[in-house]
Design an enzyme around this catalytic site. Structure first.
Site, PDB file in Angstrom:
ATOM      1  N   ASP A   1      -5.779  -6.780  17.276  1.00 48.22           N
ATOM      2  CA  ASP A   1      -6.318  -8.068  17.728  1.00 48.22           C
ATOM      3  C   ASP A   1      -5.241  -9.149  17.695  1.00 48.22           C
ATOM      4  O   ASP A   1      -4.422  -9.192  16.773  1.00 48.22           O
ATOM      5  CB  ASP A   1      -7.485  -8.465  16.803  1.00 48.22           C
ATOM      6  CG  ASP A   1      -8.284  -9.627  17.366  1.00 48.22           C
ATOM      7  OD1 ASP A   1      -8.121  -9.946  18.560  1.00 48.22           O
ATOM      8  OD2 ASP A   1      -9.080 -10.218  16.603  1.00 48.22           O
TER       9      ASP A   1
ATOM     10  N   ARG B   1     -14.007  -8.263  10.801  1.00 39.38           N
ATOM     11  CA  ARG B   1     -15.154  -7.514  11.317  1.00 39.38           C
ATOM     12  C   ARG B   1     -14.647  -6.258  12.010  1.00 39.38           C
ATOM     13  O   ARG B   1     -13.490  -6.176  12.414  1.00 39.38           O
ATOM     14  CB  ARG B   1     -15.985  -8.366  12.281  1.00 39.38           C
ATOM     15  CG  ARG B   1     -15.199  -9.057  13.372  1.00 39.38           C
ATOM     16  CD  ARG B   1     -16.018 -10.145  14.064  1.00 39.38           C
ATOM     17  NE  ARG B   1     -15.221 -10.912  14.997  1.00 39.38           N
ATOM     18  CZ  ARG B   1     -15.003 -10.601  16.265  1.00 39.38           C
ATOM     19  NH1 ARG B   1     -15.548  -9.501  16.773  1.00 39.38           N
ATOM     20  NH2 ARG B   1     -14.275 -11.357  17.051  1.00 39.38           N
TER      21      ARG B   1
ATOM     22  N   SER C   1     -12.042  -2.261  24.685  1.00 38.01           N
ATOM     23  CA  SER C   1     -13.450  -2.008  24.368  1.00 38.01           C
ATOM     24  C   SER C   1     -14.325  -2.224  25.602  1.00 38.01           C
ATOM     25  O   SER C   1     -13.878  -2.783  26.613  1.00 38.01           O
ATOM     26  CB  SER C   1     -13.920  -2.944  23.251  1.00 38.01           C
ATOM     27  OG  SER C   1     -14.027  -4.276  23.729  1.00 38.01           O
ATOM     28  N   THR C   2     -15.567  -1.799  25.514  1.00 37.17           N
ATOM     29  CA  THR C   2     -16.502  -2.031  26.615  1.00 37.17           C
ATOM     30  C   THR C   2     -16.730  -3.532  26.811  1.00 37.17           C
ATOM     31  O   THR C   2     -16.959  -3.990  27.932  1.00 37.17           O
ATOM     32  CB  THR C   2     -17.847  -1.330  26.331  1.00 37.17           C
ATOM     33  OG1 THR C   2     -18.296  -1.673  25.003  1.00 37.17           O
ATOM     34  CG2 THR C   2     -17.706   0.176  26.430  1.00 37.17           C
ATOM     35  N   GLU C   3     -16.649  -4.302  25.716  1.00 39.01           N
ATOM     36  CA  GLU C   3     -16.829  -5.755  25.811  1.00 39.01           C
ATOM     37  C   GLU C   3     -15.663  -6.429  26.529  1.00 39.01           C
ATOM     38  O   GLU C   3     -15.801  -7.520  27.098  1.00 39.01           O
ATOM     39  CB  GLU C   3     -16.989  -6.365  24.414  1.00 39.01           C
ATOM     40  CG  GLU C   3     -18.291  -6.027  23.697  1.00 39.01           C
ATOM     41  CD  GLU C   3     -18.289  -4.645  23.064  1.00 39.01           C
ATOM     42  OE1 GLU C   3     -17.194  -3.993  23.039  1.00 39.01           O
ATOM     43  OE2 GLU C   3     -19.350  -4.193  22.597  1.00 39.01           O
ATOM     44  N   ASN C   4     -14.484  -5.784  26.511  1.00 38.44           N
ATOM     45  CA  ASN C   4     -13.305  -6.382  27.142  1.00 38.44           C
ATOM     46  C   ASN C   4     -13.403  -6.468  28.659  1.00 38.44           C
ATOM     47  O   ASN C   4     -12.603  -7.160  29.302  1.00 38.44           O
ATOM     48  CB  ASN C   4     -12.041  -5.597  26.764  1.00 38.44           C
ATOM     49  CG  ASN C   4     -11.634  -5.775  25.311  1.00 38.44           C
ATOM     50  OD1 ASN C   4     -10.997  -4.905  24.739  1.00 38.44           O
ATOM     51  ND2 ASN C   4     -12.017  -6.892  24.713  1.00 38.44           N
TER      52      ASN C   4
END
Length: 282
Positions: free
Chosen positions: A35, A214, A80-83
Site C-alpha cells: 500500500d 487493516r 484487488s477487485t476494489e481497485n
C-alpha cells in the site's frame, strides 16, 4: 557527511538485525499488502504511474530478500477487485507494468536458477487479454519449480474467492463428483485460487505498508484460520526497506515465542492440577 553516517548506521543495524532474525524460526509463507504507491507519488509531486513503477522495483527486492532468508512462499496483493474503481488510465498503465514484470521474470536467469514458481490468483477473466497471456507464459515457464512459490494476487478479493470455491464445490456435488460428506477444511482450501496445482498455503505473516492497519479482504481463509501474525508499518511501499522487512519477521518470531510461553504455562498448570488430584486420592 550526515548521510554517510546514517547509511553506515543503517548498514550496521541491518546486518545485526539480519543475523538475529536468521537465528530464529523464519515464516514459511508471507503475504504482503503493498500500500502507498499513489500517496508516495503524490508526496513527490509525480504522476501515479511513477509510484507504481518504484513500487514494482521494491517488489523485486522483497522477492530476493524472502528467498535469501528462507521463506518458501510469498503472496503479493498486486490488484484487488476494489481497485477496478480507479481511473482507466491508471489501471491500463498498471496492467502494462505488471505484464512487463511477468515477461522480465520469465526471461531472467535468476528466476530459473532459483526455481521460482509464479502463479496468479484471482479472477483473471477480468484482466486484459495481453496480461492474461503474460500470466500464462510465466506460469507455464515456471510450473515445474518448487523451491520458492510466488503468488501474485490480481483481480483478487477474499470473499470473491470463497464464493467461487463454494460454486465449484456445488457444481461438483450436482454432477456427483463430490459428496457432501467429503467436504471438510482441506476440500474447501483445494477449491480456492489458483485453479490448478497446490492451494495457497496458510499464511504465517501478513505485512501491510502505508500506515493503514487493516487486512482489506486479503486471504481471509488462509490468514484468519491460521491466526497469523500481522505487521503494519508507516512507510509507503516504494519506501519499504530491508530493515522494515526484517522487523516484520522479528515481530512474527516474538509472537511465536509468546505463544510457546503460553502453551508451556498451560501445560504446567495442567500438570500441577494432575499432581494435586493424584495426591488427594492417597
Amino acid at each position: 557527511m550526515m548521510r554517510s553516517i546514517l547509511n553506515l548506521f543503517y548498514s550496521t543495524y541491518e546486518k545485526s538485525l539480519s543475523k538475529d532474525v536468521k537465528s530464529g524460526h523464519v515464516p514459511e509463507h508471507i503475504a504482503i499488502i503493498m500500500d502507498g504507491n499513489r500517496r508516495f507519488a503524490n508526496k513527490l509531486g509525480k504522476k501515479t504511474n511513477y509510484g507504481h513503477t518504484r513500487g514494482a522495483d521494491i517488489t523485486e527486492q522483497v522477492i530476493e530478500w524472502s528467498y535469501e532468508i528462507g521463506v518458501k512462499e510469498l503472496t503479493i496483493y498486486a490488484f484487488s477487485t476494489e481497485n477496478f474503481n480507479r481511473s482507466t488510465d491508471e489501471t491500463v498503465q498498471l496492467f502494462e507494468l505488471i505484464g512487463k514484470k511477468f515477461d522480465h521474470m520469465r526471461e531472467s536467469e535468476r528466476t530459473h536458477q532459483k526455481k521460482i514458481r509464479v502463479r496468479v490468483i484471482g479472477d483473471r477473466t477480468l484482466l486484459p487479454e495481453d496480461l492474461q497471456e503474460s500470466a500464462e507464459r510465466i506460469e507455464k515457464a515456471t510450473k515445474d519449480y518448487d523451491k520458492f512459490n510466488l503468488n501474485v494476487a490480481l483481480a483478487y478479493g477474499g470473499r470473491q474467492d470463497i464464493v467461487q470455491a463454494v460454486r465449484k464445490m456445488a457444481d461438483k456435488v450436482l454432477k456427483n463428483q463430490l459428496s457432501l460428506e467429503d467436504i471438510d477444511e482441506n476440500t474447501i482450501g483445494d477449491h480456492f485460487y489458483p485453479a490448478e496445482g497446490a492451494a495457497v498455503s496458510n499464511v504465517d505473516l501478513i505485512i501491510r505498508t502505508g500506515g493503514n492497519e487493516r487486512i482489506s479482504n486479503f486471504l481471509p481463509w488462509q490468514a484468519n484460520g491460521n491466526e497469523c501474525a500481522a505487521y503494519f508499518c508507516a512507510p509507503f511501499w516504494p519506501e519499504f526497506r530491508k530493515i522494515d522487512f526484517l522487523r516484520s519477521i522479528r515481530t512474527y518470531q516474538a509472537r511465536l515465542a509468546e505463544q510457546k510461553m503460553k502453551e508451556k504455562h498451560r501445560t504446567t498448570r495442567f500438570l500441577n492440577k494432575v499432581r494435586k488430584t493424584s495426591k488427594s486420592q492417597y
